[in-house]
Design an enzyme around this catalytic site. Structure first.
Site: not given
Ligand code: GLA
Length: 401
Positions: A35-36, A127-128, A131, A174
């Site tokens: 993540e990140h 967070g899924l 968009s 994503d």
């Molecule tokens: C969002 C961003 C991704 C990623 C995550 C964190 O979902 O769209 O590109 O940076 O945050 O891991």
């Protein structure tokens, strides 16, 4: 035709008079670990969900895009495809369609637009990646209707920067998983250049998704918090690279490949202030966890994978500061009731957690989350939309109907 496509066809005919001719299906995704890290050029490990967005279309003779949604909270909108499209207000759903249109119009001339109706069952602002599914579906539709061929990696890269249109300086996870996912698999995604490696999910592993019910809207409320993390990561990298005597090292992969992780973190402790050190430590340790997690999944080591997920959550909570009370509570309940590990998934600041359990424990974990978290809260919809088991699914596809 399924009930859902019939419903979509009827809504299309009502809006535009004639039936739609092409259908795109684009899945949501859950990030399992990493993540990140994507915008820092470091790996991630998401998987696509059975929850998806469907976009039914027919081509237009001109360059207009008209888009409506079966969910009436999203108002119909229209715009002209071109290399410089003025955005709607921040947070407007149409901006994700514009993002796709503008990026493609910068590469290909005289693109025809489309009329479209959208139906999605991906929970929104959870967070899924609902968009990104809309943006990718729009891009695939424009390409298909205009007979433009582009390789999947090229499209992934192009769309990763296209989404900056909405103002969030995200990475490419994503967009890549949305079109590159394989059924029954998670994927390791590496960047610069983009590479996607499927990893079969062992058949007795279950990933439970539980929403915090706190909305994490990346294109509006969360945007500045997210962008400030991207800036801090970059700044930390610059300071550490300079302290190592290699100011020319401009990437995390570059810095990490030259120096063992322990030495790197020691150098960071000397060079960085407290906040930047925390951000840097999260990024470096999270990237290492992705590689260990890949090994654990390939070796069917449920406990090890779970442990890495929980470590990831602690790092996101304590060092990266993107968790919240509800996300922490959900991870606690999941672990206490039998999950082998749990973590927030996606950008954080709300959204959902993902918990890993063995097939035998999944009912117990779901029951505990229901009783201890959801029973006392206003769901604003069905429980099945906020608490469900993820099925590793395939990436987006276009078909004629
Ligand atoms: C969002 C961003 C991704 C990623 C995550 C964190 O979902 O769209 O590109 O940076 O945050 O891991």
């Amino acid at each position: 035709m399924t009930d859902r496509t019939t419903f979509l066809q009827n809504a299309f005919a009502k809006e535009y008079g004639d039936p739609g001719t092409h259908l795109v299906r684009a899945p949501g995704r859950v990030n399992l670990i990493g993540e990140h890290t994507d915008y820092n050029g470091l790996p991630v490990m998401p998987m696509a969900l059975q929850r998806d967005l469907m976009l039914l279309c027919r081509t237009r003779p001109d360059s207009m895009v008209c888009i409506a949604n079966v969910d009436l909270q999203f108002e119909p909108c229209s715009f002209q495809v071109g290399p410089k499209i003025p955005p709607f207000e921040p947070g407007d759903w149409g901006n994700y369609v514009k993002a796709a249109g503008q990026a493609l119009a910068q590469q290909y001339t005289s693109l025809r637009g489309f009329d479209a109706m959208v139906s999605s069952n991906i929970p929104i602002a959870a967070g899924l990646s609902s968009s990104t599914a809309l943006m990718m579906a729009s891009a695939l539709m424009i390409l298909d209707l205009n007979d433009v061929a582009i390789s999947a990696p090229q499209l992934m890269e192009l769309m990763a920067s296209a989404e900056h249109y909405v103002g969030t300086r995200g990475g490419g996870m994503d967009q890549a998983i949305c079109i590159g996912a394989q059924p029954r698999s998670a994927s390791r995604i590496d960047f610069n250049p983009m590479r996607i490696t499927p990893i079969p999910v062992p058949s007795n592993w279950r990933f439970v998704i539980a929403s915090s019910l706190v909305r994490a809207e990346k294109s509006s409320a969360v945007r500045e918090a997210y962008n400030s993390r991207t800036r801090e990561c970059k700044e930390a990298l610059g300071v550490v690279a300079a302290s190592l005597g290699s100011p020319e090292a401009t990437s995390y992969t570059g810095v990490m490949s030259g120096v063992p992780a322990e030495d790197l973190l020691e150098a960071a402790e000397q060079a960085l202030d407290a906040t930047l050190l925390k951000r840097f430590r999260h990024v470096v340790t999270e990237a290492l966890r992705v590689t260990m997690a890949e090994r654990a999944m390939r070796g069917d080591d449920l406990d090890d994978y779970g442990r890495l997920m929980s470590e990831s959550h602690m790092s996101l909570r304590d060092d990266f500061a993107v968790s919240c009370e509800e996300l922490d509570r959900l991870t606690e309940i999941a672990i206490k009731s039998g999950a082998r590990g749990a973590r927030l998934s996606g950008a954080g600041f709300g959204g959902c957690i993902v918990a890993l359990c063995g097939a035998d424990d999944v009912d117990h974990v779901i029951d505990a989350l229901e009783t201890e978290f959801y029973s006392t809260r206003e769901l604003g919809g069905d429980l099945a939309d906020v608490l469900f088991v993820a099925e590793p699914s395939k990436g987006a596809s276009v078909m004629e109907v």
